[in-house]
Design an enzyme around this catalytic site. Structure first.
Site, mmCIF file in Angstrom:
data_model
loop_
_atom_site.group_PDB
_atom_site.id
_atom_site.type_symbol
_atom_site.label_atom_id
_atom_site.label_comp_id
_atom_site.label_asym_id
_atom_site.label_seq_id
_atom_site.Cartn_x
_atom_site.Cartn_y
_atom_site.Cartn_z
ATOM 1 N N ARG A 270 28.517 -40.816 51.537
ATOM 2 C CA ARG A 270 28.295 -41.513 52.807
ATOM 3 C C ARG A 270 29.613 -41.966 53.448
ATOM 4 O O ARG A 270 29.702 -43.041 54.037
ATOM 5 C CB ARG A 270 27.338 -42.689 52.613
ATOM 6 C CG ARG A 270 25.995 -42.277 52.023
ATOM 7 C CD ARG A 270 25.014 -43.423 51.936
ATOM 8 N NE ARG A 270 23.792 -43.049 51.225
ATOM 9 C CZ ARG A 270 22.733 -42.458 51.777
ATOM 10 N NH1 ARG A 270 22.755 -42.181 53.065
ATOM 11 N NH2 ARG A 270 21.673 -42.154 51.056
ATOM 12 N N GLY A 271 30.621 -41.129 53.292
ATOM 13 C CA GLY A 271 31.923 -41.390 53.900
ATOM 14 C C GLY A 271 32.931 -42.036 52.977
ATOM 15 O O GLY A 271 34.137 -41.990 53.239
ATOM 16 N N SER B 2 24.604 -36.246 50.982
ATOM 17 C CA SER B 2 25.637 -37.289 50.861
ATOM 18 C C SER B 2 26.707 -36.898 49.837
ATOM 19 O O SER B 2 27.084 -37.692 48.971
ATOM 20 C CB SER B 2 25.010 -38.635 50.480
ATOM 21 O OG SER B 2 24.163 -39.103 51.511
ATOM 22 N N PRO B 3 27.243 -35.674 49.918
ATOM 23 C CA PRO B 3 28.204 -35.204 48.915
ATOM 24 C C PRO B 3 29.569 -35.872 48.995
ATOM 25 O O PRO B 3 30.335 -35.819 48.041
ATOM 26 C CB PRO B 3 28.311 -33.701 49.217
ATOM 27 C CG PRO B 3 28.024 -33.606 50.678
ATOM 28 C CD PRO B 3 26.958 -34.627 50.934
ATOM 29 N N TYR C 21 14.614 -37.859 61.089
ATOM 30 C CA TYR C 21 15.921 -38.111 61.700
ATOM 31 C C TYR C 21 15.806 -38.335 63.202
ATOM 32 O O TYR C 21 15.493 -37.422 63.962
ATOM 33 C CB TYR C 21 16.883 -36.965 61.414
ATOM 34 C CG TYR C 21 17.094 -36.654 59.944
ATOM 35 C CD1 TYR C 21 16.821 -37.599 58.960
ATOM 36 C CD2 TYR C 21 17.556 -35.414 59.536
ATOM 37 C CE1 TYR C 21 17.006 -37.324 57.622
ATOM 38 C CE2 TYR C 21 17.750 -35.122 58.194
ATOM 39 C CZ TYR C 21 17.469 -36.073 57.246
ATOM 40 O OH TYR C 21 17.651 -35.784 55.912
ATOM 41 N N HIS D 270 9.805 -34.639 52.013
ATOM 42 C CA HIS D 270 10.969 -35.526 52.089
ATOM 43 C C HIS D 270 10.956 -36.606 50.997
ATOM 44 O O HIS D 270 11.991 -36.957 50.430
ATOM 45 C CB HIS D 270 11.009 -36.182 53.475
ATOM 46 C CG HIS D 270 12.357 -36.607 53.914
ATOM 47 N ND1 HIS D 270 12.696 -36.814 55.230
ATOM 48 C CD2 HIS D 270 13.489 -36.874 53.217
ATOM 49 C CE1 HIS D 270 13.957 -37.179 55.321
ATOM 50 N NE2 HIS D 270 14.458 -37.235 54.111
#
Length: 335
Positions: free
Chosen positions: A210-211, A206-207, A55, A127
Site C-alpha cells: 500500500r505504498g 498490494s504488492p 471500486y 471478492h
C-alpha cells in the site's frame, strides 16, 4: 514484458490493479488521468487489468469499460462480485455489503458486464467469501455464469487453502487473489502451496504494501481523511514510525540490486514462484513505468534472503487489518 499463465490465459508477468484510480486512497484522480494510466499500461505491454464492483461503487468498472472497450481483444479482464455498495438506509450513504448469494452474484455480473461494455469477463472473482453462504453455493453460481458464457473463468479473493479446495471441487479455480508482499506473508502459511498443487495462479494485491515499500510515504498524517490506510494498524502513527525504520536497510538493498524500492518489492514476488502474478496499482504514469521495470530485475538467492530478513511478519509492527476487517476474510493468520 515477460508472461505468466493465469488459468487459460497467458498474461503479462505484472498486471495492473485499477482500484487506485477510483477508490480507497482519498479523492480519485480525474477521468482523464485514469485514462492516461490505463492506456500507458496497455502501451507498456500490460495484458492483465483488474477491477471490481466495489471500486468506486461501480465507477472503476465504468472507467475501465469506457477507456478499454476498443482494445478489448488485447488484454485479459478481471473483475469481482459479492462485495458491493448498498444504500441501506435510503439516505444516499453507501455502505459495503458482503453478499455471496447466487442471486446477488448473477446481478453483480449483469451490472459489471454493462459497466465494462463487454459480453464476457475473462476472470471473475468472488471478492469475499460470504460466510453465511456455503462456498460451494457461491462457486456453483459462478459456474453457471461460465456455462452461460458471461465469464470465462472463476477466481476467489482472500480465502484459505481449505476453502480453495472446497471450491475447486465444484469448479476449477483459475486464480486466488490475496494481499502478499514482504510485510504480509500470510499466503506462505498454506494457500500458496495449495495453489501450486491445484494449478491455481496466485495473484498478489498490494504488492508494494500500500505504498510503504515505495519509500515515499514518510508521514501518515498527510493521508486523506477518507484514505482506507488511516485506521489500518500498520499505518497508525506510532506503528508506522517503527516500520519506517526498516526502510533504511531495505532501501540499501534496493540500491545494491540496482533497482528502485518498488521494483525490489515486485521482483521479490516474481522470484518467489512462477505461479505468482503481482498487480500493483498507481495513479501515476511515472510510477507505473517504475513498477513495470521490476520485470527486468534479477535477484540472487543471497539478496532475497537478506531482504526477507529485514522485512517480514516478525519485524513489522501491527497486523495488516483491523479486527473488523480481519473477521471479513478467510485467510490463514500467523499466531
Amino acid at each position: 514484458m515477460k508472461t505468466r499463465q493465469l488459468g487459460p490465459f497467458t498474461v503479462s508477468a505484472i498486471g495492473l490493479g485499477c482500484m487506485n484510480l477510483s477508490h480507497a486512497y482519498g479523492t480519485p484522480v480525474s477521468a482523464e488521468q485514469g485514462e492516461r494510466v490505463l492506456l500507458a499500461a496497455l502501451d507498456a505491454g500490460v495484458t492483465l487489468f483488474d477491477t471490481a464492483t466495489l471500486y468506486g461503487f461501480g465507477a472503476n468498472e465504468t472507467l475501465v469499460g469506457r477507456v478499454m472497450k476498443s482494445h478489448r481483444s488485447k488484454f485479459t479482464l478481471a473483475s469481482k462480485c459479492g462485495l458491493h455498495g448498498v444504500d441501506v438506509a435510503g439516505d444516499g450513504k453507501i455502505v459495503r455489503v458482503i453478499d455471496g448469494s447466487p442471486a446477488t452474484i448473477r446481478k453483480n455480473c449483469e451490472d459489471s458486464l454493462r459497466r465494462l461494455q463487454t459480453d464476457v469477463i475473462d476472470l471473475y472473482y468472488l471478492h469475499r467469501w460470504d460466510k453465511k453462504v456455503p462456498i460451494e453455493d457461491s462457486v456453483g453460481a459462478l459456474a453457471d455464469l461460465v456455462k452461460k458464457g458471461h465469464i470465462r473463468s472463476i477466481g476467489l479473493s482472500e480465502v484459505s487453502a481449505s476453502t480453495l479446495r472446497k471450491a475447486h471441487a465444484v469448479h476449477p479455480i483459475a486464480a486466488v487473489q490475496t494481499e502478499y508482499s514482504l510485510w504480509t506473508r500470510n499466503p506462505e502459511i498454506a494457500v500458496l502451496d495449495a495453489c501450486r498443487e491445484l494449478g491455481t495462479t496466485f495473484v498478489a494485491f498490494s504488492p508494494v504494501a500500500r505504498g510503504y515499500l515505495c519509500g515515499l510515504l514518510t508521514d501518515v498524517s498527510t493521508l486523506d481523511a477518507k484514505d482506507i490506510r488511516r485506521p489500518m494498524p500498520r499505518f497508525l502513527p506510532e506503528n508506522y514510525a517503527a516500520n519506517l525504520k526498516l526502510l533504511q536497510a531495505y532501501n540499501a538493498i534496493a540500491k545494491e540490486a540496482g533497482c528502485s524500492p518498488a521494483q525490489l518489492a515486485l521482483a521479490w514476488l516474481l522470484h518467489k514462484a512462477p505461479h505468482i502474478i503481482p498487480i500493483p496499482g498507481t495513479t501515476s504514469v511515472e510510477h507505473l513505468h517504475d513498477d513495470l521495470g521490476a520485470d527486468n530485475v534479477s535477484l540472487t538467492p543471497e539478496l532475497i534472503a537478506r531482504v526477507e530478513a529485514v522485512i517480514n511478519q516478525q519485524t513489522v509492527v501491527g497486523p495488516r487489518y483491523t479486527a473488523q476487517a480481519t473477521s471479513e476474510v478467510d485467510t490463514e493468520e500467523f499466531a
